[in-house]
Design an enzyme around this catalytic site. Sequence first.
Site, PDB file in Angstrom:
ATOM      1  N   HIS A   1       0.803  -1.228   0.000  1.00  7.91           N
ATOM      2  CA  HIS A   1       0.000   0.000   0.000  1.00  7.91           C
ATOM      3  C   HIS A   1       0.832   1.273   0.000  1.00  7.91           C
ATOM      4  O   HIS A   1       0.443   2.275  -0.578  1.00  7.91           O
ATOM      5  CB  HIS A   1      -1.013   0.003   1.168  1.00  7.91           C
ATOM      6  N   ASP A   2       2.006   1.243   0.649  1.00  3.45           N
ATOM      7  CA  ASP A   2       2.827   2.461   0.722  1.00  3.45           C
ATOM      8  C   ASP A   2       4.082   2.377  -0.142  1.00  3.45           C
ATOM      9  O   ASP A   2       5.048   3.102   0.107  1.00  3.45           O
ATOM     10  CB  ASP A   2       3.228   2.726   2.188  1.00  3.45           C
TER      11      ASP A   2
ATOM     12  N   LYS B   1       6.027   5.366  -1.351  1.00  3.72           N
ATOM     13  CA  LYS B   1       6.922   6.173  -0.510  1.00  3.72           C
ATOM     14  C   LYS B   1       8.373   6.084  -0.987  1.00  3.72           C
ATOM     15  O   LYS B   1       9.210   6.890  -0.581  1.00  3.72           O
ATOM     16  CB  LYS B   1       6.801   5.740   0.949  1.00  3.72           C
TER      17      LYS B   1
ATOM     18  N   HIS C   1       2.499   9.915  -2.822  1.00  4.18           N
ATOM     19  CA  HIS C   1       2.923   8.501  -2.728  1.00  4.18           C
ATOM     20  C   HIS C   1       1.822   7.541  -3.179  1.00  4.18           C
ATOM     21  O   HIS C   1       2.121   6.433  -3.619  1.00  4.18           O
ATOM     22  CB  HIS C   1       3.423   8.170  -1.318  1.00  4.18           C
TER      23      HIS C   1
ATOM     24  N   HIS D   1      -6.005   4.055  -0.746  1.00  3.61           N
ATOM     25  CA  HIS D   1      -5.974   3.853   0.710  1.00  3.61           C
ATOM     26  C   HIS D   1      -5.964   5.150   1.515  1.00  3.61           C
ATOM     27  O   HIS D   1      -6.033   5.108   2.746  1.00  3.61           O
ATOM     28  CB  HIS D   1      -4.826   2.915   1.122  1.00  3.61           C
ATOM     29  N   HIS D   2      -5.873   6.297   0.843  1.00  6.09           N
ATOM     30  CA  HIS D   2      -6.013   7.574   1.568  1.00  6.09           C
ATOM     31  C   HIS D   2      -7.276   8.321   1.154  1.00  6.09           C
ATOM     32  O   HIS D   2      -7.466   9.484   1.531  1.00  6.09           O
ATOM     33  CB  HIS D   2      -4.776   8.454   1.379  1.00  6.09           C
TER      34      HIS D   2
ATOM     35  N   ASP E   1      -4.760  -0.399   8.019  1.00  2.89           N
ATOM     36  CA  ASP E   1      -3.545   0.422   8.144  1.00  2.89           C
ATOM     37  C   ASP E   1      -3.672   1.401   9.309  1.00  2.89           C
ATOM     38  O   ASP E   1      -2.756   1.538  10.130  1.00  2.89           O
ATOM     39  CB  ASP E   1      -3.338   1.166   6.812  1.00  2.89           C
TER      40      ASP E   1
HETATM   41 FE   LIG Z   1      -0.041   5.578   2.640  1.00  2.00          FE
END
Ligand SMILES: [Fe+2]
Length: 342
Positions: free
Chosen positions: A190-191, A194, A219, A243-244, A272
């Site tokens: 998911h990240d 980054k 990201h 996811h954000h 998360d």
């Molecule tokens: Fe994230």
Amino acid sequence: MHTLLIVDDDPDVLAALRRAFRKGYNVLTADNGSAAISILNEQTVHLIICDQRMPGVTGEQVLEHALFKQPDAVRILLTGYSDMESLVACVNEAHIYKYVAKPWDPQELSFTVARALDAYDLKRRLDEAQGLLESAYEDAVLMLCIAAEGKDEDTSSHLYRVRHYTETLAIAMGVPAEQAEHMGLMSMLHDIGKLSVPDEILKKPGKLSDDEWVVMKTHSMAGVRILGGNMFYGTAREICAGHHENYDGSGYPYGIKGSDIPLSARIVKVADVFDALTTKRPYKDAWPVERAMAEINDKKSIMFDPDIVVQMQKLFETGELRAILDMGEEAAVARFHPKKAV
Ligand SMILES: [Fe+2]
């Protein structure tokens, strides 16, 4: 060498079949159904030729047991009478490769056995190749995650927990088990975006400036770009992008809301945030599970899908959430990546 099991209560038939296949095969024989079942319980058999009508345990029962005990073994039914109804039931219930009528043509039977074993070998090689491919994909996911972790404060145990929360929530939401497992694996990415955020922003100890936040928020879509166009990563791309996003439309990058946000992303968001709240971070202590759950409930329908929060609450009440949280990295790795745990 392939092992054949030949089952028939007629000693002449048994002897004839043994003679026909003794060259090139390891031949086991049984003159009744019970003896055949004992062999199936104890030895690996690649192909079974079984008489249909036998006193006691019937051919159908032997082949049904084989289907349960050694599902990959090829099953051939030898039938001496033409009861179509029972034959059809047997073919359907025991998934028989072929039925052969008595008296059989030796050449044809020998050809049938050879062809069936070729198919058996091919399937085994395909299964092995598929297993290798799946573990290669999973390793690729883990390698990407490890690379991303090097840039962030997150530990791998965070990713394993998010994976477990995601899979558990997906099942609770009615996602079929295999898809839920895949969603869990994909949640670890998911990240991944980054990787494209400069360290001075990602690792900044204090609050981010407005400009830095703009960069940080990139990201989500950076993750989508990193994952490229491979179909295998389709769910991971949805998760990265979504996811954000918030359920009420106040999130980023697009401000989409409700069921416009893919289910996978709505689930990972809950997973998360819950993990971030319940574990220690450089900027905060670990919250008790009760407080984190209350926070998730407070943000129901604002940040989170209310249906997912209901399922989360149920998992909290059964103690499942605490069990995952307390699992520790070693147990998490053993659960999700047994080969790495060895
Ligand atoms: Fe994230």
